[in-house]
Design a protein around this motif. Structure first.
Motif, PDB file in Angstrom:
ATOM      1  N   UNK A   1      46.735  40.304  38.185  1.00  0.00           N
ATOM      2  CA  UNK A   1      46.977  39.749  39.518  1.00  0.00           C
ATOM      3  C   UNK A   1      45.763  39.889  40.430  1.00  0.00           C
ATOM      4  N   UNK A   2      44.627  39.386  39.966  1.00  0.00           N
ATOM      5  CA  UNK A   2      43.484  39.304  40.851  1.00  0.00           C
ATOM      6  C   UNK A   2      42.203  39.882  40.306  1.00  0.00           C
ATOM      7  N   UNK A   3      41.324  39.051  39.764  1.00  0.00           N
ATOM      8  CA  UNK A   3      40.011  39.491  39.292  1.00  0.00           C
ATOM      9  C   UNK A   3      38.930  38.586  39.863  1.00  0.00           C
ATOM     10  N   UNK A   4      37.719  39.120  39.933  1.00  0.00           N
ATOM     11  CA  UNK A   4      36.576  38.366  40.445  1.00  0.00           C
ATOM     12  C   UNK A   4      35.970  37.494  39.352  1.00  0.00           C
ATOM     13  N   UNK A   5      35.106  36.579  39.779  1.00  0.00           N
ATOM     14  CA  UNK A   5      34.369  35.773  38.809  1.00  0.00           C
ATOM     15  C   UNK A   5      33.569  36.668  37.866  1.00  0.00           C
ATOM     16  N   UNK A   6      32.983  37.717  38.406  1.00  0.00           N
ATOM     17  CA  UNK A   6      32.161  38.596  37.585  1.00  0.00           C
ATOM     18  C   UNK A   6      32.989  39.293  36.508  1.00  0.00           C
ATOM     19  N   UNK A   7      34.197  39.714  36.850  1.00  0.00           N
ATOM     20  CA  UNK A   7      35.061  40.328  35.848  1.00  0.00           C
ATOM     21  C   UNK A   7      35.461  39.309  34.785  1.00  0.00           C
ATOM     22  N   UNK A   8      35.754  38.092  35.199  1.00  0.00           N
ATOM     23  CA  UNK A   8      36.107  37.043  34.234  1.00  0.00           C
ATOM     24  C   UNK A   8      34.943  36.776  33.284  1.00  0.00           C
ATOM     25  N   UNK A   9      33.719  36.866  33.786  1.00  0.00           N
ATOM     26  CA  UNK A   9      32.562  36.698  32.902  1.00  0.00           C
ATOM     27  C   UNK A   9      32.593  37.722  31.766  1.00  0.00           C
ATOM     28  N   UNK A  10      32.911  38.960  32.093  1.00  0.00           N
ATOM     29  CA  UNK A  10      32.988  40.004  31.066  1.00  0.00           C
ATOM     30  C   UNK A  10      34.140  39.701  30.105  1.00  0.00           C
ATOM     31  N   UNK A  11      35.293  39.311  30.649  1.00  0.00           N
ATOM     32  CA  UNK A  11      36.443  39.012  29.791  1.00  0.00           C
ATOM     33  C   UNK A  11      36.136  37.851  28.847  1.00  0.00           C
ATOM     34  N   UNK A  12      35.449  36.841  29.347  1.00  0.00           N
ATOM     35  CA  UNK A  12      35.114  35.694  28.499  1.00  0.00           C
ATOM     36  C   UNK A  12      34.172  36.095  27.377  1.00  0.00           C
ATOM     37  N   UNK A  13      33.185  36.940  27.701  1.00  0.00           N
ATOM     38  CA  UNK A  13      32.260  37.404  26.660  1.00  0.00           C
ATOM     39  C   UNK A  13      32.999  38.224  25.615  1.00  0.00           C
ATOM     40  N   UNK A  14      33.956  39.040  26.053  1.00  0.00           N
ATOM     41  CA  UNK A  14      34.739  39.821  25.098  1.00  0.00           C
ATOM     42  C   UNK A  14      35.620  38.905  24.245  1.00  0.00           C
ATOM     43  N   UNK A  15      36.159  37.835  24.848  1.00  0.00           N
ATOM     44  CA  UNK A  15      36.950  36.871  24.075  1.00  0.00           C
ATOM     45  C   UNK A  15      36.082  36.186  23.030  1.00  0.00           C
ATOM     46  N   UNK A  16      34.854  35.834  23.406  1.00  0.00           N
ATOM     47  CA  UNK A  16      33.936  35.204  22.449  1.00  0.00           C
ATOM     48  C   UNK A  16      33.676  36.112  21.249  1.00  0.00           C
ATOM     49  N   UNK A  17      33.628  37.420  21.519  1.00  0.00           N
ATOM     50  CA  UNK A  17      33.333  38.380  20.455  1.00  0.00           C
ATOM     51  C   UNK A  17      34.602  38.864  19.743  1.00  0.00           C
ATOM     52  N   UNK A  18      35.758  38.311  20.122  1.00  0.00           N
ATOM     53  CA  UNK A  18      37.021  38.744  19.514  1.00  0.00           C
ATOM     54  C   UNK A  18      37.399  40.164  19.884  1.00  0.00           C
ATOM     55  N   UNK A  19      37.007  40.619  21.086  1.00  0.00           N
ATOM     56  CA  UNK A  19      37.211  42.013  21.480  1.00  0.00           C
ATOM     57  C   UNK A  19      38.301  42.204  22.525  1.00  0.00           C
ATOM     58  N   UNK A  20      38.940  41.145  22.986  1.00  0.00           N
ATOM     59  CA  UNK A  20      40.038  41.351  23.932  1.00  0.00           C
ATOM     60  C   UNK A  20      41.225  41.954  23.177  1.00  0.00           C
ATOM     61  N   UNK A  21      41.765  43.069  23.646  1.00  0.00           N
ATOM     62  CA  UNK A  21      42.809  43.752  22.890  1.00  0.00           C
ATOM     63  C   UNK A  21      44.175  43.099  22.983  1.00  0.00           C
ATOM     64  N   UNK A  22      44.418  42.289  24.019  1.00  0.00           N
ATOM     65  CA  UNK A  22      45.690  41.584  24.160  1.00  0.00           C
ATOM     66  C   UNK A  22      45.444  40.326  24.969  1.00  0.00           C
TER      67      UNK A  22
END
Length: 478
Positions: free
Chosen positions: A166-187
């Motif tokens: 419920x609320x993240x910055x663009x900068x945090x989304x950048x990190x999440x996207x990079x983790x998704x690219x690397x298959x590292x998002x845990x859920x």
């Protein structure tokens, strides 16, 4: 981030919290910030002394912190208490004016007590961010990645396969996207953007993504705040507080600003999710939604949400269904806050519209259920129990006429939650073609006695057909 700060939930007194800070100060690097979260003055076994408006003052914290700046967030997240060093770093003195939508609590002599409510807490947060700005970007990114992994493990262990952020910055989304690219998002993450309107207008289209990273990251919602919380008396009410007749709470973001956000969301295909706890705040959001959604041919299908919808005027209950607005609620708030709600708003308002999910369901509204972590535990089982029993810690039920059935509560936490994210086509129920996200519990929470619901434990958490968590002693099979 909350998992690496001091967890103050459950500590029984202000003195116990001060002692926890003193313990942390003994080992913290010189001058380092000490952060904590989870204190709630209404849940302590004894009131703090001295106090102002029921809140503690910072003197004991100053004495215990050994020169460290300290900031301790209220359980609701809608206030903090900061020590003198933190106030100094934030440039807050006794004469500092209250910011719009916030308040610096002062004693009878006009001295800042350290308690900063609603938008006033941003003054300290901004001071912390200024100091963080000097850190190497790779260090900040590594810290966020570690937070995501730690939080993800905690979620999976509690049977959470999808998390609505419920609320993240663009900068945090950048990190999440990079983790998704690397298959590292845990859920799986469904993220609301928390950014100013000007920044949204410039960048929101570039950040809109659905099912990115093999279904692990979706960003197509925006978060805004209409008011504060009931615990801080920041919830915006139609009538004054019963225990503070001089205030009716506060509007923390101008209505016109949120209406501009709504127009941006409508034009760019984003859901809008507005925090509203008080009955005045909920009415203002519903009025705003009616103005904006009513001008759209598919307005009822946009699935815009009110986050919390805790205290409603009876006249506004049917408007959720009429407008297609989702009541995104959290069952645990009823049983956690119930012991002091009547003191805040009186018996009549508590009976008419406090945590009124039965009334909302009966009116035809969609009610989804979440945990609101880290305000409360990320564990969904206590939330389920709260929905079906409304039983508080003292054994009494808070207006039990508003209870859900077991199946309604299960639906609110699964299919309705997926609907609230516009993801019910791929999540929320077990059906061919949907994502194979499954949780196996040790007890059948649809049939066990009320007293046994909390005994249910997660045996397996299955994410996309793969066992992502198994409890110790189980024998998971692919």
């Amino acid at each position: 981030r909350s998992l690496r700060t001091l967890d103050l939930r459950g500590l029984p007194t202000w003195d116990a919290i001060v002692a926890r800070v003193a313990e942390a100060a003994r080992t913290a690097p010189e001058g380092a910030w000490i952060e904590g979260r989870g204190w709630h003055q209404e849940k302590w076994t004894a009131p703090p002394r001295p106090s102002v408006e029921g809140y503690p003052v910072r003197d004991a914290l100053d004495a215990a912190s050994a020169g460290h700046p300290v900031v301790l967030a209220h359980a609701s997240g809608h206030g903090v208490i900061a020590n003198g060093v933190a106030l100094e770093r934030a440039g807050i003195g006794d004469a500092t004016p209250d910011p719009p939508g916030g308040r610096i609590v002062r004693d009878a002599a006009g001295r800042a007590t350290g308690v900063l409510l609603e938008n006033a807490e941003n003054l300290v947060a901004e001071a912390m961010e200024r100091e963080r700005a000097g850190r190497p970007p790779e260090a900040v990114r590594a810290e966020v990645e570690a937070d995501v992994e730690r939080a993800g493990a905690a979620c999976l262990a509690r049977g959470v396969t999808s998390f609505q952020d419920a609320g993240s910055t663009f900068e945090t989304v950048d990190v999440l996207k990079a983790m998704a690219d690397a298959g590292r998002l845990p859920l799986r993450l469904w993220v609301m953007l928390l950014e100013p309107n000007d920044a949204l207008e410039r960048r929101m289209d570039a950040y809109r993504m659905i099912g990115y990273g093999n279904g692990f990251l979706t960003v197509r919602a925006i978060k805004k705040y209409m008011d504060g919380a009931l615990g801080s008396r920041g919830a915006w009410m139609l009538e004054p507080y019963a225990d503070r007749p001089d205030t009716s709470g506060m509007n923390v973001t101008p209505v016109a600003e949120i209406e501009r956000t709504a127009r941006l969301a409508a034009d760019h295909g984003f859901q809008l999710c507005v925090h509203a706890i008080g009955d005045r705040a909920n009415r203002e959001v519903l009025d705003l939604y009616e103005r904006v959604l009513g001008s759209l041919p598919d307005g009822r299908e946009r699935r815009w949400r009110i986050e919390h919808a805790q205290h409603l005027s009876p006249a506004d209950v049917p408007r959720f269904a009429e407008l297609g607005v989702i009541a995104s609620m959290q069952g645990i708030h009823c049983t956690s806050d119930g012991p002091w709600v009547v003191e805040r708003i009186g018996e009549r308002r508590a009976a008419e519209g406090a945590y009124a999910w039965r009334s909302l369901l009966d009116s035809g509204a969609v009610v989804s259920n979440g945990t609101d972590t880290p305000v409360e535990s990320v564990d969904p089982i206590p939330n389920f129990r709260a929905l079906v029993t409304r039983r508080m810690a003292n054994g009494e039920a808070f207006h039990p006429e508003q209870r859900m059935t077991r199946m309604e509560a299960l639906r609110a936490s699964t299919l309705s939650a997926a609907y609230a994210a516009s993801e019910d086509d791929v999540k929320g129920s077990l059906a061919p073609g949907k994502l194979a996200d499954v949780v196996v519990l040790s007890r059948d929470i649809l049939t066990v006695p009320d007293d046994d619901i909390l005994d249910a434990r997660v045996v397996y958490t299955v994410l996309g057909g793969r066992v992502a968590y198994e409890s110790p002693g189980s024998a998971a099979k692919e």
